[in-house]
Design a protein around this motif. Sequence first.
Motif, PDB file in Angstrom:
ATOM      1  N   ILE A  21      94.321  20.667  57.119  1.00 37.84           N
ATOM      2  CA  ILE A  21      94.070  21.646  56.160  1.00 37.84           C
ATOM      3  C   ILE A  21      93.519  20.863  54.783  1.00 37.84           C
ATOM      4  O   ILE A  21      94.393  20.071  54.177  1.00 37.84           O
ATOM      5  N   ASP A  22      92.311  21.014  54.152  1.00 36.86           N
ATOM      6  CA  ASP A  22      91.815  20.230  53.131  1.00 36.86           C
ATOM      7  C   ASP A  22      91.778  21.288  52.169  1.00 36.86           C
ATOM      8  O   ASP A  22      91.318  22.481  52.171  1.00 36.86           O
ATOM      9  N   TYR A  23      92.477  21.269  51.057  1.00 35.63           N
ATOM     10  CA  TYR A  23      92.400  22.103  49.851  1.00 35.63           C
ATOM     11  C   TYR A  23      91.476  21.599  48.683  1.00 35.63           C
ATOM     12  O   TYR A  23      91.394  20.522  48.382  1.00 35.63           O
ATOM     13  N   LYS A  24      90.850  22.494  48.186  1.00 42.99           N
ATOM     14  CA  LYS A  24      89.913  22.309  47.032  1.00 42.99           C
ATOM     15  C   LYS A  24      90.213  23.348  46.131  1.00 42.99           C
ATOM     16  O   LYS A  24      90.306  24.333  46.220  1.00 42.99           O
ATOM     17  N   TYR A  25      90.186  22.891  44.740  1.00 41.10           N
ATOM     18  CA  TYR A  25      90.355  23.635  43.709  1.00 41.10           C
ATOM     19  C   TYR A  25      88.992  24.191  43.107  1.00 41.10           C
ATOM     20  O   TYR A  25      88.970  24.741  41.991  1.00 41.10           O
ATOM     21  N   ALA A  26      87.919  23.941  43.969  1.00 41.80           N
ATOM     22  CA  ALA A  26      86.571  24.537  43.441  1.00 41.80           C
ATOM     23  C   ALA A  26      86.710  25.948  43.287  1.00 41.80           C
ATOM     24  O   ALA A  26      87.484  26.581  43.974  1.00 41.80           O
ATOM     25  N   HIS A  27      85.555  26.622  42.537  1.00 37.19           N
ATOM     26  CA  HIS A  27      85.401  28.230  42.561  1.00 37.19           C
ATOM     27  C   HIS A  27      83.831  28.247  42.274  1.00 37.19           C
ATOM     28  O   HIS A  27      83.225  27.291  42.027  1.00 37.19           O
ATOM     29  N   PRO A  28      83.297  29.441  42.547  1.00 36.51           N
ATOM     30  CA  PRO A  28      82.024  29.735  42.474  1.00 36.51           C
ATOM     31  C   PRO A  28      81.552  29.616  41.098  1.00 36.51           C
ATOM     32  O   PRO A  28      82.409  30.030  40.129  1.00 36.51           O
ATOM     33  N   ILE A  29      80.294  29.324  40.819  1.00 37.54           N
ATOM     34  CA  ILE A  29      79.826  29.238  39.415  1.00 37.54           C
ATOM     35  C   ILE A  29      79.241  30.462  39.125  1.00 37.54           C
ATOM     36  O   ILE A  29      79.131  31.553  39.905  1.00 37.54           O
ATOM     37  N   ALA A  30      79.126  30.917  37.892  1.00 41.28           N
ATOM     38  CA  ALA A  30      78.708  32.312  37.390  1.00 41.28           C
ATOM     39  C   ALA A  30      77.420  32.682  38.410  1.00 41.28           C
ATOM     40  O   ALA A  30      76.528  31.711  38.428  1.00 41.28           O
ATOM     41  N   GLY A  31      77.471  33.476  38.640  1.00 40.34           N
ATOM     42  CA  GLY A  31      76.343  34.199  39.542  1.00 40.34           C
ATOM     43  C   GLY A  31      76.381  33.825  40.948  1.00 40.34           C
ATOM     44  O   GLY A  31      75.463  34.456  41.519  1.00 40.34           O
ATOM     45  N   GLN A  32      77.067  33.075  41.394  1.00 48.49           N
ATOM     46  CA  GLN A  32      77.058  32.547  42.845  1.00 48.49           C
ATOM     47  C   GLN A  32      78.144  33.356  43.545  1.00 48.49           C
ATOM     48  O   GLN A  32      79.082  33.862  43.243  1.00 48.49           O
ATOM     49  N   THR A  33      77.463  33.958  44.711  1.00 46.80           N
ATOM     50  CA  THR A  33      78.298  34.861  45.665  1.00 46.80           C
ATOM     51  C   THR A  33      79.080  33.952  46.321  1.00 46.80           C
ATOM     52  O   THR A  33      79.265  32.865  46.534  1.00 46.80           O
ATOM     53  N   ILE A  34      80.407  34.893  46.599  1.00 40.66           N
ATOM     54  CA  ILE A  34      81.349  34.313  47.334  1.00 40.66           C
ATOM     55  C   ILE A  34      80.889  33.439  49.007  1.00 40.66           C
ATOM     56  O   ILE A  34      81.239  32.505  49.213  1.00 40.66           O
ATOM     57  N   LYS A  35      79.953  34.108  49.475  1.00 42.39           N
ATOM     58  CA  LYS A  35      79.610  33.796  50.706  1.00 42.39           C
ATOM     59  C   LYS A  35      78.549  32.416  50.419  1.00 42.39           C
ATOM     60  O   LYS A  35      78.750  31.486  51.190  1.00 42.39           O
ATOM     61  N   ASN A  36      77.824  32.493  49.531  1.00 40.40           N
ATOM     62  CA  ASN A  36      76.889  31.059  49.145  1.00 40.40           C
ATOM     63  C   ASN A  36      77.945  30.140  48.882  1.00 40.40           C
ATOM     64  O   ASN A  36      77.742  28.871  49.280  1.00 40.40           O
ATOM     65  N   PHE A  37      78.918  30.380  48.124  1.00 39.22           N
ATOM     66  CA  PHE A  37      79.959  29.521  47.683  1.00 39.22           C
ATOM     67  C   PHE A  37      80.644  28.806  49.041  1.00 39.22           C
ATOM     68  O   PHE A  37      80.651  27.466  49.216  1.00 39.22           O
ATOM     69  N   THR A  38      81.096  29.912  49.762  1.00 39.91           N
ATOM     70  CA  THR A  38      81.890  29.263  50.951  1.00 39.91           C
ATOM     71  C   THR A  38      80.952  28.649  51.865  1.00 39.91           C
ATOM     72  O   THR A  38      81.392  27.692  52.561  1.00 39.91           O
ATOM     73  N   ASP A  39      79.644  29.036  52.195  1.00 37.14           N
ATOM     74  CA  ASP A  39      78.934  28.351  53.041  1.00 37.14           C
ATOM     75  C   ASP A  39      78.466  26.566  52.445  1.00 37.14           C
ATOM     76  O   ASP A  39      78.395  25.928  53.454  1.00 37.14           O
ATOM     77  N   ASN A  40      78.236  26.712  51.068  1.00 42.73           N
ATOM     78  CA  ASN A  40      78.276  25.168  50.497  1.00 42.73           C
ATOM     79  C   ASN A  40      79.401  24.487  50.888  1.00 42.73           C
ATOM     80  O   ASN A  40      79.396  23.198  51.239  1.00 42.73           O
ATOM     81  N   MET A  41      80.493  24.930  50.624  1.00 37.88           N
ATOM     82  CA  MET A  41      81.797  24.398  50.833  1.00 37.88           C
ATOM     83  C   MET A  41      82.004  23.773  52.350  1.00 37.88           C
ATOM     84  O   MET A  41      82.502  22.708  52.681  1.00 37.88           O
ATOM     85  N   ILE A  42      81.581  24.684  53.097  1.00 41.75           N
ATOM     86  CA  ILE A  42      81.743  24.360  54.689  1.00 41.75           C
ATOM     87  C   ILE A  42      80.851  23.325  54.985  1.00 41.75           C
ATOM     88  O   ILE A  42      81.170  22.120  55.666  1.00 41.75           O
ATOM     89  N   ASP A  43      79.778  23.459  54.568  1.00 46.16           N
ATOM     90  CA  ASP A  43      78.601  22.310  54.677  1.00 46.16           C
ATOM     91  C   ASP A  43      79.031  20.846  54.161  1.00 46.16           C
ATOM     92  O   ASP A  43      78.945  19.888  54.473  1.00 46.16           O
TER      93      ASP A  43
END
Length: 82
Positions: A21-43
């Motif tokens: 398990i890799d833990y990251k303290y990142a969060h979506p930027i203003a206006g970014q959807t959770i789906k887009n954010f999580t897709d980016n984190m996975i990639d």
Amino acid sequence: MKKLVLMGMLTFLFENTRWIIDYKYAHPIAGQTIKNFTDNMIDRYRGQLHHYASLLRGIEDYPIRCGLYLPRLPLFIEIPDR
């Protein structure tokens, strides 16, 4: 005995499966959807998790599962190993 140190992540055995398990303290930027954010984190982190899994396969025979934990959301995302 082979030793391996991986920093910035958590690894443990649960029901005869090695979890990485890799833990990251990142969060979506203003206006970014959770789906887009999580897709980016996975990639972004899939290769790193697969690298960790490859290293562990060299020293033990447990099945391996990987994931990202995003505590600021909070959200856990399993990343398929292959």
